[in-house]
Motif scaffolding. Structure first.
Motif, mmCIF file in Angstrom:
data_model
loop_
_atom_site.group_PDB
_atom_site.id
_atom_site.type_symbol
_atom_site.label_atom_id
_atom_site.label_comp_id
_atom_site.label_asym_id
_atom_site.label_seq_id
_atom_site.Cartn_x
_atom_site.Cartn_y
_atom_site.Cartn_z
ATOM 1 N N HIS A 170 0.825 -1.205 0.000
ATOM 2 C CA HIS A 170 0.000 0.000 0.000
ATOM 3 C C HIS A 170 0.864 1.261 0.000
ATOM 4 O O HIS A 170 0.519 2.258 -0.646
ATOM 5 N N THR A 214 1.374 4.467 -3.414
ATOM 6 C CA THR A 214 1.333 5.929 -3.407
ATOM 7 C C THR A 214 2.386 6.533 -4.335
ATOM 8 O O THR A 214 2.370 7.745 -4.586
ATOM 9 N N ALA A 256 -7.131 -3.972 -3.213
ATOM 10 C CA ALA A 256 -8.300 -3.123 -3.465
ATOM 11 C C ALA A 256 -9.168 -2.971 -2.229
ATOM 12 O O ALA A 256 -10.113 -2.166 -2.232
ATOM 13 N N ARG A 300 -11.595 -0.957 -9.224
ATOM 14 C CA ARG A 300 -11.433 0.001 -8.127
ATOM 15 C C ARG A 300 -9.969 0.358 -7.935
ATOM 16 O O ARG A 300 -9.613 1.532 -7.760
ATOM 17 N N LEU A 309 -8.811 2.744 -10.664
ATOM 18 C CA LEU A 309 -9.383 4.086 -10.626
ATOM 19 C C LEU A 309 -9.027 4.869 -9.377
ATOM 20 O O LEU A 309 -9.279 6.070 -9.306
ATOM 21 N N THR A 310 -8.454 4.219 -8.390
ATOM 22 C CA THR A 310 -8.068 4.931 -7.166
ATOM 23 C C THR A 310 -6.566 5.175 -7.132
ATOM 24 O O THR A 310 -5.963 5.298 -6.087
ATOM 25 N N ASN A 314 -3.099 7.027 -7.070
ATOM 26 C CA ASN A 314 -2.726 8.259 -6.380
ATOM 27 C C ASN A 314 -2.761 9.441 -7.352
ATOM 28 O O ASN A 314 -2.157 9.412 -8.415
ATOM 29 N N HIS A 321 -5.318 10.418 -9.047
ATOM 30 C CA HIS A 321 -6.312 10.269 -10.118
ATOM 31 C C HIS A 321 -7.487 11.217 -9.866
ATOM 32 O O HIS A 321 -8.074 11.242 -8.796
ATOM 33 N N GLU A 331 -17.211 4.092 -12.970
ATOM 34 C CA GLU A 331 -16.947 5.415 -12.437
ATOM 35 C C GLU A 331 -17.967 6.397 -12.941
ATOM 36 O O GLU A 331 -18.304 6.416 -14.121
ATOM 37 N N GLY A 349 -16.270 9.341 -8.846
ATOM 38 C CA GLY A 349 -16.500 8.366 -7.793
ATOM 39 C C GLY A 349 -16.898 7.033 -8.363
ATOM 40 O O GLY A 349 -17.223 6.910 -9.549
ATOM 41 N N MET A 350 -16.895 6.023 -7.521
ATOM 42 C CA MET A 350 -17.320 4.695 -7.983
ATOM 43 C C MET A 350 -18.829 4.694 -8.130
ATOM 44 O O MET A 350 -19.561 5.081 -7.241
#
Length: 305
Positions: free
Chosen positions: A122, A126, A143, A167, A170-171, A173, A175, A298, A303-304
């Motif tokens: 994790h 980043t 995720a 997910r 799309l998440t 760092n 984005h 998205e 957002g999701m």
């Protein structure tokens, strides 16, 4: 709405042509691939790269890893045996990669059930990897939608990983919802590669890859090489990662035809990697690769959905 994929469509002629051209570019340009990888698979990974055309450099020493990432074509970070000194070197490498525009690939080996490497994975996320490559359980764990597999073995299938893979893509760092920022590649019987908006499935390969130490880990190095060559050829990271899978699967199928078991497969696989031609990869993409669109991934605000 949980993300799903549209009905698959065969790879089009343009994709097939780009697959052949990118394979040729990897052979001709021999990208320099820095591998900060685990001690169990380092030798096999280096041999896989050499057989395929790229030049391997197994540089993960603190004080050198960052310097090398600045000059490498691409970097692989593999968490198979993440001892303390290697973790320091890996952080140096990804920081330098970000500063110098070097694409890098994260392979979060055994993320989920093991706390140290999961937290470290994790942290590495980043630093904006170009590609995150793992099995379905590892991807779901990163995720935040799964607990991981049994050690390095997946206990989830690729189809179950679709929401988590989307997910995770799309998440990325930084984005902001304007464009995909990370590719996620999920290995399995049929591989899934997605940037959160589009998806590519790659069939084929051989089960014998799971019986050879480093069969999956070395794929991360090949993805790094194809992404590096793809950026020099205006091929998207998504397509480059998928073409890398196709190249790898084509070689695995050829090797399996000749092998009597895992031992002979390993040698035959290296030979096959060296023998596969750009046209072979183009034909494989035409026959075994499909594309799809992510549905419900998205909303316009980022957002999701």
């Amino acid at each position: 709405m949980s993300p799903t994929l549209s009905d698959p469509a065969p790879a089009d002629a343009g994709f097939i042509q780009r697959a052949a051209e990118l394979t040729s570019a990897v052979r001709e340009t021999s990208p320099l691939i820095q591998c900060a990888t685990n001690q169990v698979v380092a030798n096999f990974t280096a041999n896989v790269l050499l057989a395929s055309g790229p030049a391997p450099a197994m540089v993960d020493v603190p004080g050198e890893a960052g310097e090398f990432a600045a000059i490498a074509s691409a970097t692989l970070i593999n968490l198979g045996t993440p001892h303390e000194a290697q973790r320091v070197g890996m952080l140096e490498a990804v920081a330098a990669a970000a500063a110098h525009g070097t694409p890098w690939v994260l392979d979060p080996v055994a993320a989920g059930p093991l706390t140290l490497r999961t937290r470290f994975a994790h942290e590495l996320l980043t630093h904006s990897p170009a590609v995150v490559r793992g099995n379905a359980s590892e991807i779901l764990a990163l995720a935040g939608t799964g607990s991981g597999g049994r050690g390095v073995d997946a206990t989830d299938d690729v189809d179950a990983s679709v929401p988590g893979a989307v997910r995770l893509a799309l998440t990325a760092n930084g984005h902001d919802g304007a464009a995909p920022a990370r590719v996620v590649a999920v290995s399995g019987a049929t591989d899934l590669i997605t940037d959160g908006r589009d998806a590519i499935r790659v069939g084929g390969g051989s089960e014998l890859l799971t019986r050879v130490t480093g069969g999956g880990c070395a794929l991360g190095a090949i993805i790094a090489a194809f992404v590096a060559a793809g950026r020099a050829s205006s091929v998207s990271d998504l397509e480059a990662a998928a073409i890398a899978h196709a190249f790898y699967s084509e070689a695995a199928e050829r090797a399996a035809e000749r092998a009597a078991g895992p031992g002979s497969f390993q040698a035959a696989f290296l030979d096959a990697l060296a023998a596969v031609t750009p046209d072979d990869v183009g034909a494989f993409v035409g026959a075994r690769v499909s594309t799809a669109v992510v549905l419900g991934g998205e909303d316009p605000a980022g957002g999701m959905g």
